[in-house]
Scaffold this motif. Structure first.
Motif, mmCIF file in Angstrom:
data_model
loop_
_atom_site.group_PDB
_atom_site.id
_atom_site.type_symbol
_atom_site.label_atom_id
_atom_site.label_comp_id
_atom_site.label_asym_id
_atom_site.label_seq_id
_atom_site.Cartn_x
_atom_site.Cartn_y
_atom_site.Cartn_z
ATOM 1 N N THR A 26 -50.714 -45.106 56.139
ATOM 2 C CA THR A 26 -50.811 -43.726 56.340
ATOM 3 C C THR A 26 -50.834 -43.344 57.944
ATOM 4 O O THR A 26 -50.297 -42.093 58.078
ATOM 5 N N ARG A 27 -51.323 -43.976 58.668
ATOM 6 C CA ARG A 27 -51.328 -43.767 59.832
ATOM 7 C C ARG A 27 -49.936 -44.018 60.710
ATOM 8 O O ARG A 27 -49.387 -43.216 61.412
ATOM 9 N N LEU A 28 -49.202 -45.088 60.168
ATOM 10 C CA LEU A 28 -47.786 -45.034 60.479
ATOM 11 C C LEU A 28 -46.887 -43.919 59.953
ATOM 12 O O LEU A 28 -45.916 -43.666 60.893
ATOM 13 N N ILE A 29 -47.004 -43.507 58.848
ATOM 14 C CA ILE A 29 -46.303 -42.503 58.349
ATOM 15 C C ILE A 29 -46.705 -41.107 59.237
ATOM 16 O O ILE A 29 -45.557 -40.329 59.361
ATOM 17 N N GLU A 30 -47.987 -40.848 59.394
ATOM 18 C CA GLU A 30 -48.223 -39.622 60.435
ATOM 19 C C GLU A 30 -47.492 -40.001 61.804
ATOM 20 O O GLU A 30 -46.928 -38.803 62.185
ATOM 21 N N ALA A 31 -47.290 -41.033 62.302
ATOM 22 C CA ALA A 31 -46.696 -41.297 63.590
ATOM 23 C C ALA A 31 -45.308 -40.979 63.486
ATOM 24 O O ALA A 31 -44.529 -40.464 64.504
ATOM 25 N N SER A 32 -44.532 -41.317 62.388
ATOM 26 C CA SER A 32 -43.017 -41.261 62.041
ATOM 27 C C SER A 32 -42.912 -39.857 61.890
ATOM 28 O O SER A 32 -41.731 -39.443 62.439
ATOM 29 N N LYS A 33 -43.548 -39.280 61.209
ATOM 30 C CA LYS A 33 -43.328 -37.735 61.440
ATOM 31 C C LYS A 33 -43.145 -36.865 62.456
ATOM 32 O O LYS A 33 -42.373 -35.910 62.812
ATOM 33 N N LEU A 34 -43.968 -37.268 63.530
ATOM 34 C CA LEU A 34 -43.935 -36.693 64.720
ATOM 35 C C LEU A 34 -42.736 -37.312 65.690
ATOM 36 O O LEU A 34 -42.778 -37.219 66.750
ATOM 37 N N GLY A 35 -41.882 -38.217 65.103
ATOM 38 C CA GLY A 35 -40.898 -38.912 65.976
ATOM 39 C C GLY A 35 -41.068 -40.185 66.743
ATOM 40 O O GLY A 35 -40.139 -40.521 67.334
ATOM 41 N N PHE A 36 -42.238 -40.877 66.533
ATOM 42 C CA PHE A 36 -42.491 -42.218 67.001
ATOM 43 C C PHE A 36 -41.613 -43.187 66.467
ATOM 44 O O PHE A 36 -41.592 -43.084 65.052
#
Length: 449
Positions: free
Chosen positions: A402-412
């Motif tokens: 879930t942490r990585l998904i949140e980061a991916s949403k912001l373009g990381f």
């Protein structure tokens, strides 16, 4: 007649003493110990035969009804409460002076149809003036200016609203009570608790805080109420964080995030985007961590500054991260990497005024220290997650996906994480580098150099 039990209580930390002294031995504060009298049970035998037989009121014989929670009208507040106020709740709302607790309480009042607002500190005109500034529309509830607890109780019992707000518990009392006394505050809480349970009205009382950022009054006050709400924030930051250290009807892990503006506190639907809005790209000493609070993930920027000291003893300063944790991670970096920190002043800060307590940000803190120490930037599209042990090892953390998904949403696009024990579902277009130690972190961060 009932006898009084004389005690001495520290108004800063709530410690109880048998006699007066100039300094509290618990919190080391001076001139904070005040007299506190608590009534004892009258002497004599108690006639237990006067009690009622409660067997007829067994839960199996009661037709249960699912009571709907009273919504505050503010999503972030409802999140912290667990879906809204449970009917008949007595809630204590505290925060530093000027942090915005009265403003948020007034916003909750204005969004509730059946609500009463009692102010013991301001006149009706002053409260209405603040309400008009927050929202020019018509006020739905009723506003009163009084310090009489008897009048407040009679009004609530007659109207029986969904919500009643009292500002503040220190400024109201019964006719014969002494305002500001510790016994008066406790008596107020006991009376309001019985009123909330008997009428089903949710009562929100605002409380002052002490120098140590604790709610003023005896510690038993926090045990009496059902919910304790705290509004925190740095004085130089516009971000305010609402938390609930005690909640009998919900989780104590959830937080709500607000931004202070001219028209009151505004909810931050996407706090991560707000915290990263002014991030400088290609700057050394900056690392991005994904911190989890309750059921939410926040992307926070951690900044470190390492400067060679001009004195014999290097200086250590921390904002948003416990200083002991910072000392520990500095020692790990010095011990297990080529970058020694003993001769450098070290400064660490969490951008936005947030505070980090969970260990998932350990690896990002180490990366920020290394980046500043080596004067090399970390790629702007990289997030760093992981817990660091005293042996320099990197340990796994919970809710990695879930942490990585949140980061991916912001373009990381990149992530440096601990070695996972099982397969995890990675977001598309995200490259993951696994590290086992802080030394491997150095190679992962500066692999292109």
């Amino acid at each position: 007649m009932a006898k009084n039990n004389q005690q001495w209580l520290c108004t800063e930390c709530g410690e109880v003493f048998g006699k007066w002294s100039g300094q509290c031995s618990s919190c080391q504060e001076w001139n904070t110990i005040k007299e506190f009298r608590e009534s004892k049970i009258p002497n004599g035998k108690t006639d237990l035969s006067k009690g009622k037989d409660l067997s007829k009121l067994q839960t199996s014989n009661i037709q249960s009804a699912n009571k709907e929670r009273v919504s505050s009208g503010i999503e972030e507040v409802d999140r912290v409460l667990g879906g809204g106020f449970f009917p008949g709740t007595l809630a204590l709302f505290g925060g530093s002076p000027g942090i915005g607790k009265s403003t948020l309480a007034l916003q909750i009042f204005m969004k509730t149809k059946e609500a009463l607002y009692f102010s013991g500190e301001e006149s009706v005109e002053q409260v209405k003036n603040r309400a008009t500034r927050l929202n020019p529309k018509e006020i739905l509830g009723s506003i009163f200016s009084t310090s009489s607890l008897e009048d407040i109780c009679q009004t609530i019992a007659k109207i029986n609203p969904e919500l009643a707000i009292i500002d503040s518990i220190q400024m109201v009392g019964t006719e014969n009570s002494s305002f500001g006394q510790l016994s008066q505050i406790k008596e107020n809480a006991e009376i309001l608790l019985k009123l909330a349970k008997s009428t089903g009205t949710t009562i929100l009382v605002i409380g002052h805080v002490t120098k140590a950022d604790e709610i003023a009054g005896p510690k038993v006050l926090e045990h009496i109420v059902d919910v304790v709400l705290r509004l925190n924030g740095e004085g130089n930051s516009e971000v305010r964080v609402l938390s609930s250290p005690k909640n009998r009807f919900g989780s104590t892990l959830e937080i709500g995030v607000f931004e202070m503006r001219g028209n009151g506190l505004v909810e931050l639907a996407n706090p991560s985007e707000f915290f990263l809005a002014e991030r400088a790209e290609n700057a050394s000493g900056s690392a991005i961590a994904v911190v989890r609070e309750g059921s939410r993930n926040f992307l926070l920027e951690i900044q470190a500054l390492m400067v060679r000291t001009n004195f014999g003893q290097p200086r250590r300063t921390s904002h948003g991260i416990p200083l002991n944790k910072f000392h520990l991670l500095l020692a790990v970096v010095s011990k297990f990497t080529p970058f020694k920190c003993g001769e450098y002043d070290a400064y660490i800060s969490v951008v936005g005024g947030m505070k980090i307590h969970e260990p998932a940000a350990d690896l990002a803190i180490c990366a920020a220290i290394l980046s500043s120490r080596a004067e090399k930037e970390i790629p702007a599209d990289t997030v760093i997650l992981g817990e660091v042990g005293l042996s320099g090892e990197v340990r796994s953390i919970a809710q990695m996906e879930t942490r990585l998904i949140e980061a991916s949403k912001l373009g990381f696009k990149k992530a440096i994480i601990p070695c996972t024990r099982g397969k995890i579902k990675l977001p598309k277009e995200m490259t993951v580098t696994e590290v086992r130690s802080v030394l491997e972190l150095v190679k992962a961060v500066f692999k292109n150099d």
